[in-house]
Design a protein around this motif. Structure first.
Motif, PDB file in Angstrom:
ATOM      1  N   GLN A  41      -3.667  19.825   9.721  1.00 10.85           N
ATOM      2  CA  GLN A  41      -4.634  19.091   9.516  1.00 10.85           C
ATOM      3  C   GLN A  41      -5.458  17.832   9.603  1.00 10.85           C
ATOM      4  OE1 GLN A  41      -3.454  17.455   5.790  1.00 10.85           O
ATOM      5  NE2 GLN A  41      -1.384  16.363   7.798  1.00 10.85           N
ATOM      6  N   LYS A  42      -6.722  17.820   9.027  1.00  9.09           N
ATOM      7  CA  LYS A  42      -7.194  16.565   9.808  1.00  9.09           C
ATOM      8  C   LYS A  42      -7.407  15.432   8.664  1.00  9.09           C
ATOM      9  CE  LYS A  42     -11.353  16.624  12.938  1.00  9.09           C
ATOM     10  NZ  LYS A  42     -12.439  16.833  13.373  1.00  9.09           N
ATOM     11  N   VAL A  43      -7.104  14.502   9.791  1.00  8.10           N
ATOM     12  CA  VAL A  43      -6.693  13.142   8.527  1.00  8.10           C
ATOM     13  C   VAL A  43      -8.249  12.013   9.326  1.00  8.10           C
ATOM     14  CG1 VAL A  43      -5.301  11.529   7.784  1.00  8.10           C
ATOM     15  CG2 VAL A  43      -3.985  13.528   8.190  1.00  8.10           C
ATOM     16  N   VAL A  44      -8.208  11.461   8.259  1.00  8.88           N
ATOM     17  CA  VAL A  44      -9.229  10.427   8.049  1.00  8.88           C
ATOM     18  C   VAL A  44      -8.738   9.419   6.853  1.00  8.88           C
ATOM     19  CG1 VAL A  44     -11.717   9.116   7.719  1.00  8.88           C
ATOM     20  CG2 VAL A  44     -11.558  11.623   8.576  1.00  8.88           C
ATOM     21  N   ALA A  45      -8.047   8.121   7.716  1.00  6.83           N
ATOM     22  CA  ALA A  45      -7.544   7.463   7.226  1.00  6.83           C
ATOM     23  C   ALA A  45      -7.783   5.094   7.543  1.00  6.83           C
ATOM     24  CB  ALA A  45      -5.735   7.150   6.749  1.00  6.83           C
ATOM     25  N   GLN A  46      -7.437   4.778   6.932  1.00  5.56           N
ATOM     26  CA  GLN A  46      -8.239   3.360   7.045  1.00  5.56           C
ATOM     27  C   GLN A  46      -6.481   2.845   8.276  1.00  5.56           C
ATOM     28  OE1 GLN A  46     -10.177   0.885   4.699  1.00  5.56           O
ATOM     29  NE2 GLN A  46     -10.515  -0.227   5.892  1.00  5.56           N
ATOM     30  N   ILE A  47      -6.545   1.460   8.592  1.00  8.56           N
ATOM     31  CA  ILE A  47      -5.237   1.540   8.541  1.00  8.56           C
ATOM     32  C   ILE A  47      -5.623  -0.352   8.167  1.00  8.56           C
ATOM     33  CG2 ILE A  47      -4.315  -0.098  10.797  1.00  8.56           C
ATOM     34  CD1 ILE A  47      -5.264   1.785  12.638  1.00  8.56           C
ATOM     35  N   ALA A  48      -3.931  -0.030   6.807  1.00 11.90           N
ATOM     36  CA  ALA A  48      -4.133  -1.043   5.947  1.00 11.90           C
ATOM     37  C   ALA A  48      -3.054  -2.629   6.957  1.00 11.90           C
ATOM     38  CB  ALA A  48      -3.305  -0.818   4.960  1.00 11.90           C
ATOM     39  N   SER A  49      -2.122  -1.833   8.169  1.00 11.97           N
ATOM     40  CA  SER A  49      -1.626  -1.966   8.520  1.00 11.97           C
ATOM     41  C   SER A  49      -1.072  -1.805   9.929  1.00 11.97           C
ATOM     42  CB  SER A  49      -0.357  -3.557   7.999  1.00 11.97           C
ATOM     43  OG  SER A  49       0.555  -2.508   7.147  1.00 11.97           O
ATOM     44  N   LYS A  56       0.749   1.999   9.391  1.00 10.25           N
ATOM     45  CA  LYS A  56       0.329   1.877   7.741  1.00 10.25           C
ATOM     46  C   LYS A  56      -1.000   2.581   7.074  1.00 10.25           C
ATOM     47  CE  LYS A  56       4.760  -0.054   5.504  1.00 10.25           C
ATOM     48  NZ  LYS A  56       5.101  -0.572   4.455  1.00 10.25           N
ATOM     49  N   LEU A  57      -0.866   3.471   7.277  1.00 10.05           N
ATOM     50  CA  LEU A  57      -2.731   4.395   6.649  1.00 10.05           C
ATOM     51  C   LEU A  57      -2.595   4.483   5.420  1.00 10.05           C
ATOM     52  CD1 LEU A  57      -1.766   5.751   9.154  1.00 10.05           C
ATOM     53  CD2 LEU A  57      -3.639   4.832   9.925  1.00 10.05           C
ATOM     54  N   THR A  58      -3.934   4.395   5.303  1.00 13.34           N
ATOM     55  CA  THR A  58      -4.479   4.979   3.197  1.00 13.34           C
ATOM     56  C   THR A  58      -5.212   5.813   3.659  1.00 13.34           C
ATOM     57  OG1 THR A  58      -4.325   2.074   2.852  1.00 13.34           O
ATOM     58  CG2 THR A  58      -4.998   3.720   1.337  1.00 13.34           C
ATOM     59  N   VAL A  59      -5.145   7.051   3.079  1.00 13.96           N
ATOM     60  CA  VAL A  59      -5.466   8.034   3.549  1.00 13.96           C
ATOM     61  C   VAL A  59      -6.688   8.167   2.684  1.00 13.96           C
ATOM     62  CG1 VAL A  59      -5.479  10.708   3.138  1.00 13.96           C
ATOM     63  CG2 VAL A  59      -3.126   9.421   3.879  1.00 13.96           C
ATOM     64  N   HIS A  76      -2.755  15.401   3.101  1.00 12.56           N
ATOM     65  CA  HIS A  76      -2.016  14.224   2.086  1.00 12.56           C
ATOM     66  C   HIS A  76      -3.173  14.194   1.373  1.00 12.56           C
ATOM     67  CE1 HIS A  76       0.495  13.307   5.078  1.00 12.56           C
ATOM     68  NE2 HIS A  76      -0.580  13.338   6.559  1.00 12.56           N
ATOM     69  N   LYS A  77      -2.666  13.278   0.000  1.00 14.34           N
ATOM     70  CA  LYS A  77      -3.450  13.007  -0.834  1.00 14.34           C
ATOM     71  C   LYS A  77      -4.432  11.427  -0.282  1.00 14.34           C
ATOM     72  CE  LYS A  77      -0.844  15.245  -4.351  1.00 14.34           C
ATOM     73  NZ  LYS A  77       0.678  14.601  -5.569  1.00 14.34           N
ATOM     74  N   ILE A  78      -5.558  11.788  -0.836  1.00 14.99           N
ATOM     75  CA  ILE A  78      -6.406  10.593  -0.994  1.00 14.99           C
ATOM     76  C   ILE A  78      -6.395   9.554  -2.017  1.00 14.99           C
ATOM     77  CG2 ILE A  78      -9.099  10.127  -1.353  1.00 14.99           C
ATOM     78  CD1 ILE A  78      -9.242  12.660  -1.329  1.00 14.99           C
ATOM     79  N   GLY A  79      -5.301   8.405  -0.792  1.00 14.40           N
ATOM     80  CA  GLY A  79      -5.449   7.408  -1.823  1.00 14.40           C
ATOM     81  C   GLY A  79      -3.757   6.718  -1.192  1.00 14.40           C
ATOM     82  N   THR A  80      -3.172   7.429  -0.529  1.00 14.04           N
ATOM     83  CA  THR A  80      -1.589   7.318  -0.765  1.00 14.04           C
ATOM     84  C   THR A  80      -1.411   7.241   1.051  1.00 14.04           C
ATOM     85  OG1 THR A  80      -1.596   9.985   0.987  1.00 14.04           O
ATOM     86  CG2 THR A  80      -0.784   9.647  -2.020  1.00 14.04           C
ATOM     87  N   THR A  81      -0.538   6.503   0.880  1.00  9.82           N
ATOM     88  CA  THR A  81       0.149   5.493   2.019  1.00  9.82           C
ATOM     89  C   THR A  81       1.031   6.483   3.065  1.00  9.82           C
ATOM     90  OG1 THR A  81      -0.368   3.222   0.455  1.00  9.82           O
ATOM     91  CG2 THR A  81       0.948   3.224   2.566  1.00  9.82           C
ATOM     92  N   ILE A  82       0.728   6.344   4.436  1.00 10.59           N
ATOM     93  CA  ILE A  82       1.302   6.978   5.141  1.00 10.59           C
ATOM     94  C   ILE A  82       1.981   6.292   6.218  1.00 10.59           C
ATOM     95  CG2 ILE A  82       0.710   9.234   4.017  1.00 10.59           C
ATOM     96  CD1 ILE A  82      -0.881   9.191   6.869  1.00 10.59           C
ATOM     97  N   THR A  83       2.983   5.757   7.155  1.00  9.94           N
ATOM     98  CA  THR A  83       3.482   5.273   8.330  1.00  9.94           C
ATOM     99  C   THR A  83       3.962   5.963   9.052  1.00  9.94           C
ATOM    100  OG1 THR A  83       4.563   4.074   6.879  1.00  9.94           O
ATOM    101  CG2 THR A  83       5.020   3.428   8.833  1.00  9.94           C
ATOM    102  N   LYS A  84       2.878   5.959  10.269  1.00  2.00           N
ATOM    103  CA  LYS A  84       2.810   6.779  11.807  1.00  2.00           C
ATOM    104  C   LYS A  84       3.638   5.977  13.086  1.00  2.00           C
ATOM    105  CE  LYS A  84       1.524  10.366  10.419  1.00  2.00           C
ATOM    106  NZ  LYS A  84       2.537  12.068   9.759  1.00  2.00           N
TER     107      LYS A  84
END
Length: 114
Positions: A41-49, A56-59, A76-84
């Protein structure tokens, strides 16, 4: 929108894009057999911290770009927070969205290392 290769310096508010594997939801890490990813999957996310080695990223967007198993895969669902881990993100050849105020970003990175 202008994207540029992310060099490993991640800042809060950066928007990043990368490709990652989609694994079986019941994938146990303790199995002796080597499991294979179901797709990508290709993911675009904004770094939250950014906390140490973890980001921590918000998808914002996620889409399946490769499906090996043939049945429906769930990105990934849009709006979820993931940690990488930073290292995991860097394996996906991340690109970040160019800031309109790139010199401000550079100053923030310098302040982070001071």
């Amino acid at each position: 929108m202008v994207w540029e290769k992310a060099q490993g310096e991640f800042l809060e508010s950066d928007v990043v894009e990368w490709v990652e594997a989609i694994w079986s939801p019941n994938n146990s890490r303790r199995k002796k057999t080597k499991s294979r990813p179901w797709g990508k999957q290709k993911v675009v996310a904004q770094i939250a911290s950014v906390e140490g080695d973890f980001v921590k990223l918000t998808v914002l967007k996620a889409a399946v770009i490769e499906n090996i198993i043939g049945s429906e895969l769930r990105p990934h669902k849009i709006g979820t927070t993931i940690t990488k881990k930073k290292a995991t993100l860097l394996r996906g050849n991340p690109e970040r969205l160019h800031w309109s105020e790139e010199e401000v970003r550079a100053a923030l990175i310098r302040a982070q290392h001071a």
